[in-house]
Enzyme design. Structure first.
Site, PDB file in Angstrom:
ATOM      1  N   HIS A  88      -3.218   7.443   2.052  1.00  0.00           N
ATOM      2  CA  HIS A  88      -3.385   5.981   2.214  1.00  0.00           C
ATOM      3  C   HIS A  88      -2.054   5.270   1.984  1.00  0.00           C
ATOM      4  O   HIS A  88      -1.625   4.439   2.794  1.00  0.00           O
ATOM      5  CB  HIS A  88      -4.437   5.475   1.221  1.00  0.00           C
ATOM      6  CG  HIS A  88      -4.605   3.986   1.206  1.00  0.00           C
ATOM      7  ND1 HIS A  88      -5.634   3.339   1.840  1.00  0.00           N
ATOM      8  CD2 HIS A  88      -3.882   3.005   0.601  1.00  0.00           C
ATOM      9  CE1 HIS A  88      -5.527   2.030   1.651  1.00  0.00           C
ATOM     10  NE2 HIS A  88      -4.461   1.803   0.898  1.00  0.00           N
ATOM     11  N   GLU A  89      -1.376   5.606   0.903  1.00  0.00           N
ATOM     12  CA  GLU A  89      -0.124   4.897   0.576  1.00  0.00           C
ATOM     13  C   GLU A  89       0.959   5.184   1.617  1.00  0.00           C
ATOM     14  O   GLU A  89       1.759   4.303   1.961  1.00  0.00           O
ATOM     15  CB  GLU A  89       0.361   5.277  -0.817  1.00  0.00           C
ATOM     16  CG  GLU A  89      -0.598   4.930  -1.960  1.00  0.00           C
ATOM     17  CD  GLU A  89      -1.081   3.478  -1.933  1.00  0.00           C
ATOM     18  OE1 GLU A  89      -2.225   3.224  -2.345  1.00  0.00           O
ATOM     19  OE2 GLU A  89      -0.339   2.598  -1.448  1.00  0.00           O
ATOM     20  N   HIS A 111       0.784   2.744   4.318  1.00  0.00           N
ATOM     21  CA  HIS A 111       1.495   1.481   4.052  1.00  0.00           C
ATOM     22  C   HIS A 111       2.993   1.629   4.300  1.00  0.00           C
ATOM     23  O   HIS A 111       3.617   0.746   4.892  1.00  0.00           O
ATOM     24  CB  HIS A 111       1.278   1.045   2.597  1.00  0.00           C
ATOM     25  CG  HIS A 111      -0.088   0.496   2.307  1.00  0.00           C
ATOM     26  ND1 HIS A 111      -0.726  -0.415   3.107  1.00  0.00           N
ATOM     27  CD2 HIS A 111      -0.944   0.756   1.276  1.00  0.00           C
ATOM     28  CE1 HIS A 111      -1.914  -0.703   2.597  1.00  0.00           C
ATOM     29  NE2 HIS A 111      -2.077  -0.011   1.488  1.00  0.00           N
ATOM     30  N   HIS A 152      -4.325  -2.995   5.127  1.00  0.00           N
ATOM     31  CA  HIS A 152      -5.683  -2.521   4.842  1.00  0.00           C
ATOM     32  C   HIS A 152      -6.588  -2.782   6.023  1.00  0.00           C
ATOM     33  O   HIS A 152      -6.440  -3.743   6.745  1.00  0.00           O
ATOM     34  CB  HIS A 152      -6.218  -3.210   3.577  1.00  0.00           C
ATOM     35  CG  HIS A 152      -5.641  -2.621   2.340  1.00  0.00           C
ATOM     36  ND1 HIS A 152      -5.446  -3.335   1.188  1.00  0.00           N
ATOM     37  CD2 HIS A 152      -5.161  -1.376   2.091  1.00  0.00           C
ATOM     38  CE1 HIS A 152      -4.910  -2.560   0.278  1.00  0.00           C
ATOM     39  NE2 HIS A 152      -4.726  -1.352   0.801  1.00  0.00           N
TER      40      HIS A 152
END
Lengths: 414, 74
Positions: free
Chosen positions: A144-145, A148, A154
């Site tokens: 997930h990170e 980014h 998101h």
């Protein structure tokens, strides 16, 4: 190591399904916030407390591979020196501003910065895991990170990897159509054409291979079993006073004389078990093995799964996702800890005893969130949580000792 | 600060909404209409009934383990 890495890649490419959906997401950071090169380097600056570097490196590599599988990006780990992306573990306030200070277990698990800052930070106070349900899965949060750091924001799409909420590593595909559409809008499709997608199961299988491959014989400098460097999922002792330590997809045996085995595949001795378990207990009452994971119970006579198993915890009136389980002779039943409560399982009826669960306070001094528990031949009960242990005296009905198990307990194999 | 069952207390909800980009952070003063709109956006992203009220489910969702990056723009 290279052989292992090729094996892992084979697991990934061999376990992929091509992606059919062509929906278009619109979720990435402001135009311009993307990398203008396709080959990015990364470095792991420091490590979580209770996971060995090897499996952590695998999890991070797999998390990057998740994104390179479905886009025109390629990633390379560089152990030292400047890199495009850096992953680091911090506690509390860490120079990212007060609103980005970490808040201890739970809450915000990690955060990252959009291109081209290239920083992903993880709360070192979290209980990071690579398997099972105890703690937060490092592979999923890292993936997930990384999203980014590539410029993705998101996602409102339920169960997408870029949803703001933590998602456990399950059997499902890790990336949703929305994740793939967003990264391809920034970096195009993979050069080989069709994107390939990784399931949680494929990652777990690859990690299992690592754990079997990564043991002392492969690394003479490692003299202790892997579990000595961190936490384990469960521990128990059989009728011969052999201690069994479970971690991920493998277990170790420690004989009464202190001889430690190599890591052994869980599913080889107990077929039908899942890749990792949350609690395990040998019962001297019926000489059977009890395993617990999620909402299910497995019971074995030796290596043979008993008829009617696995069965649902709810059928026995028990909670799911247990912390630990152990046979407790003074009660003549099995005791199961979860959070701030404990239940008592009658092994004859396979039902929870009436008037349970009760509060853990009955066990004076016992901490919440224990990994495992076992009773030694002298009748004392040892409970474990991360690096610590507590010794419970059934006669005095209270804790009589605590310490660091890898150093203090000579019978645990470290 | 969350209560024992992991729920964010109402008083902290505005801090949460500021942290994750639903409310502005200037002087930390928000009128009820701003808060209601912010709560509705948070409920929408979190697949909760969009009521604009800080009900139990919404407060509990605010205590759920998550990423620390703002939700704004999603």
């Amino acid at each position: 190591h290279q052989v292992w890495a090729q094996r892992v890649y084979a697991v990934f490419t061999g376990k992929m399904a091509s992606n059919g959906s062509q929906n278009r997401g619109k979720r990435y950071a402001q135009p311009g916030e993307k990398w203008y090169k396709r080959h990015l380097t990364y470095r792991i600056v420091n490590w979580p407390r209770h996971l060995a570097p090897g499996p952590v490196r695998l999890a991070v590599r797999a998390a990057f591979q998740l994104w390179s599988n479905v886009s025109g990006l390629a990633f390379q780990e560089v152990p030292e020196g400047p890199t495009d992306i850096r992953l680091a573990f911090y506690e509390g306030e860490h120079n990212d501003g007060a609103s980005n200070a970490f808040d201890g277990p739970g809450g915000a698990l990690a955060h990252a910065f959009f291109p081209c800052r290239g920083e992903a930070h993880f709360d070192i106070a979290e209980r990071w895991t690579l398997y099972g349900h105890k703690g937060h899965n490092l592979f999923m949060v890292t993936a997930h990170e990384i999203g980014h750091t590539l410029g993705l924001e998101h996602s409102p799409v339920r169960h997408s990897l870029m949803s703001p909420y933590y998602r456990k590593l399950g059997r499902a595909l890790v990336l949703s159509w929305d994740d793939i559409a967003a990264v391809q809008q920034l970096y195009g499709k993979p050069l080989g054409g069709q994107p390939i997608r990784l399931t949680g199961q494929a990652f777990s299988s690859a990690l299992q291979e690592w754990e079997l491959a990564e043991e002392p014989e492969g690394h003479p400098e490692i003299t202790q079993p892997l579990y000595c460097q961190g936490v384990f999922d469960a521990i128990t002792m059989d009728q011969n006073h052999t201690v069994l330590v479970f971690r991920g997809s493998v277990y170790w045996t420690v004989s009464a004389q202190g001889n430690v085995s190599a890591p052994l595949p869980l599913q080889q001795r107990w077929p039908h078990l899942p890749l990792a378990i949350e609690a395990a207990a040998f019962s001297p009452l019926d000489s059977k093995w009890y395993f617990f994971k999620g909402k299910r119970i497995w019971r074995y006579s030796g290596s043979a799964l008993d008829h009617g198993f696995p069965r649902r915890s709810s059928q026995a009136g028990l909670p799911c996702h247990l912390d630990c389980a152990f046979y407790y002779a003074p009660l003549g039943h099995m005791v199961l800890f979860k959070g701030s409560r404990y239940s008592v399982l009658n092994l004859h009826t396979l039902r929870s005893e009436p008037y349970y669960p009760r509060r853990l306070a009955d066990w004076t001094g016992v901490p919440q969130g224990t990994n495992g528990a076992l009773t030694r031949p002298d009748g004392r009960l040892y409970l474990f949580r991360e690096q610590q242990y507590w010794r419970f005296d059934p006669v005095k009905v209270r804790m009589t000792r605590e310490g660091q198990w890898a150093q203090d307990l000579e019978w645990i194999g470290c | 600060p969350v209560s024992t069952d992991g729920r964010v207390e109402t008083a902290e909800a505005e801090g949460f909404l500021e942290k994750y980009g639903y409310l502005h952070q200037d002087n930390h003063i928000h009128n009820p209409a701003e808060v209601k709109t912010a709560v509705r956006e948070f409920q929408w992203l979190s697949h909760l009934p969009v009521t604009g009220q800080l009900d139990g489910a919404t407060l509990k969702q605010m205590g759920t383990p998550r990423c620390g990056v703002k939700d704004e723009g999603s």
